[in-house]
Write a protein that holds these residues in place. Structure first.
Motif, mmCIF file in Angstrom:
data_model
loop_
_atom_site.group_PDB
_atom_site.id
_atom_site.type_symbol
_atom_site.label_atom_id
_atom_site.label_comp_id
_atom_site.label_asym_id
_atom_site.label_seq_id
_atom_site.Cartn_x
_atom_site.Cartn_y
_atom_site.Cartn_z
ATOM 1 N N SER A 112 -49.276 152.231 53.642
ATOM 2 C CA SER A 112 -49.456 150.984 52.899
ATOM 3 C C SER A 112 -50.601 150.179 53.490
ATOM 4 C CB SER A 112 -48.166 150.152 52.928
ATOM 5 O OG SER A 112 -47.104 150.818 52.279
ATOM 6 N N THR A 113 -50.649 150.089 54.824
ATOM 7 C CA THR A 113 -51.717 149.347 55.493
ATOM 8 C C THR A 113 -53.076 149.948 55.167
ATOM 9 O OG1 THR A 113 -50.224 148.743 57.303
ATOM 10 C CG2 THR A 113 -52.591 148.605 57.733
ATOM 11 N N ILE A 159 -47.574 144.643 57.634
ATOM 12 C CA ILE A 159 -48.965 144.934 57.303
ATOM 13 C C ILE A 159 -49.815 143.725 57.681
ATOM 14 C CG2 ILE A 159 -50.570 145.443 55.428
ATOM 15 C CD1 ILE A 159 -48.156 146.615 53.909
ATOM 16 N N LEU A 191 -45.144 152.199 56.158
ATOM 17 C CA LEU A 191 -45.914 151.069 56.667
ATOM 18 C C LEU A 191 -47.355 151.466 56.945
ATOM 19 C CD1 LEU A 191 -46.097 148.170 57.694
ATOM 20 C CD2 LEU A 191 -45.236 148.978 59.909
ATOM 21 N N LEU A 233 -56.543 142.209 57.845
ATOM 22 C CA LEU A 233 -56.412 143.524 57.232
ATOM 23 C C LEU A 233 -57.745 144.246 57.139
ATOM 24 C CD1 LEU A 233 -54.667 145.609 55.581
ATOM 25 C CD2 LEU A 233 -55.301 144.289 53.531
ATOM 26 N N GLU A 293 -46.186 147.986 47.504
ATOM 27 C CA GLU A 293 -47.103 147.103 48.236
ATOM 28 C C GLU A 293 -48.428 146.962 47.496
ATOM 29 O OE1 GLU A 293 -46.472 145.255 50.689
ATOM 30 O OE2 GLU A 293 -44.759 146.115 51.752
ATOM 31 N N VAL A 306 -50.377 148.047 64.136
ATOM 32 C CA VAL A 306 -49.318 147.835 63.154
ATOM 33 C C VAL A 306 -47.960 147.965 63.834
ATOM 34 C CG1 VAL A 306 -48.290 148.649 61.025
ATOM 35 C CG2 VAL A 306 -50.779 148.694 61.307
#
Length: 260
Positions: A186-187, A243, A183, A225, A80, A239
């Motif tokens: 990554s976010t 993302i 997830l 984001l 990502e 979430v």
């Protein structure tokens, strides 16, 4: 008369030498690159935003990932990061990773000063030639500034430096009504990358005003984001399966500062 001529000669030569030294100092100042080496890495968050986004000075990007034992980032997170960087930065010579494990310290929490000390001890790569390096540290504890009501999952703390609080991420992912670990981390890491890119209004100027008045350097769009809650425990309720993307105002800011 001879002494007068000799004195005049020494005065003239002294002036020439002083001019030469002065020119050398000026030349050093001119050729010294403020974006290279450890001094560049010690600058504040957002201060190398244009260099990270554009290809004017650096055409290649390296991510140095140093993680404590048991907290290696997931492959999905690394992927990502590459996708995000290829989407928003101009780096024609590519993006590569350098990973390294270090011993876990078993600390409950880490202060900013302790994070800085860990970076000084373990960081090996700094900006050089046409290569800009981002340092990502993953620790086995929490952030010292957490309290009973709020905790952080990650932070950007210098111009090219980020940290993920690995234990906090593991404890709050992969359970009922919580996102999976890949997830979640990554976010968080993409949010912190956004800060290194100067978002919001912290190294990258805003094309259109969208900074959260109560939470500076964050976007006022709760679906973006770069919304402030993303790097705190509140992200756990935000979430779901994907993302959060950068909204159009953040994307326009990046583009105006040399990004894609």
């Amino acid at each position: 008369m001879g002494r007068i001529r000799l004195l005049a000669w020494w005065v003239q030569m002294g002036s020439v030498l002083l001019f030469a030294v002065s020119c050398m100092v000026d030349r050093d100042r001119i050729t010294e690159d403020p974006f290279l080496g450890e001094p560049a890495a010690r600058r504040a968050v957002g201060q190398l935003a244009n260099q990270l986004l554009s290809a004017d000075r650096f055409t290649r990007l390296e991510i140095e990932v140093v993680y404590m034992e048991g907290f290696r980032p997931t492959n999905q997170m690394l992927g990502e990061m590459v996708s995000f960087l290829e989407t928003y930065t101009h780096k024609p010579d590519g993006v590569i990773f350098r990973e390294r494990e270090i011993p876990a310290l078993g600390q409950q929490s880490y202060t900013v000063q302790e994070l800085l000390a860990l970076e000084r001890e373990h960081r090996q790569r700094y900006n050089e030639r046409n290569i800009l390096t981002v340092f990502l540290l993953v620790v086995d504890g929490y952030f010292s500034r957490d309290d009973e009501d709020t905790f952080a999952l990650g932070a950007a703390y210098q111009s090219t430096s980020m940290v993920l609080f690995g234990r906090r991420i593991v404890e709050n992912s992969g359970i009922i009504r919580r996102p999976g670990r890949a997830l979640l981390e990554s976010t968080i890491v993409l949010h912190e990358l956004g800060h290194l890119m100067g978002l919001v209004n912290n190294g990258t100027d805003m094309v259109e005003d969208h900074e959260d008045e109560e939470n500076h350097f964050h976007c006022d769009n709760s679906s973006c984001l770069m919304f402030w809650a993303v790097e705190t425990h509140r992200v756990l309720g935000m979430v779901n399966a994907t993302i959060p993307p950068l909204d159009v105002k953040c994307r326009n800011d990046l583009r105006a500062n040399g990004g894609r």
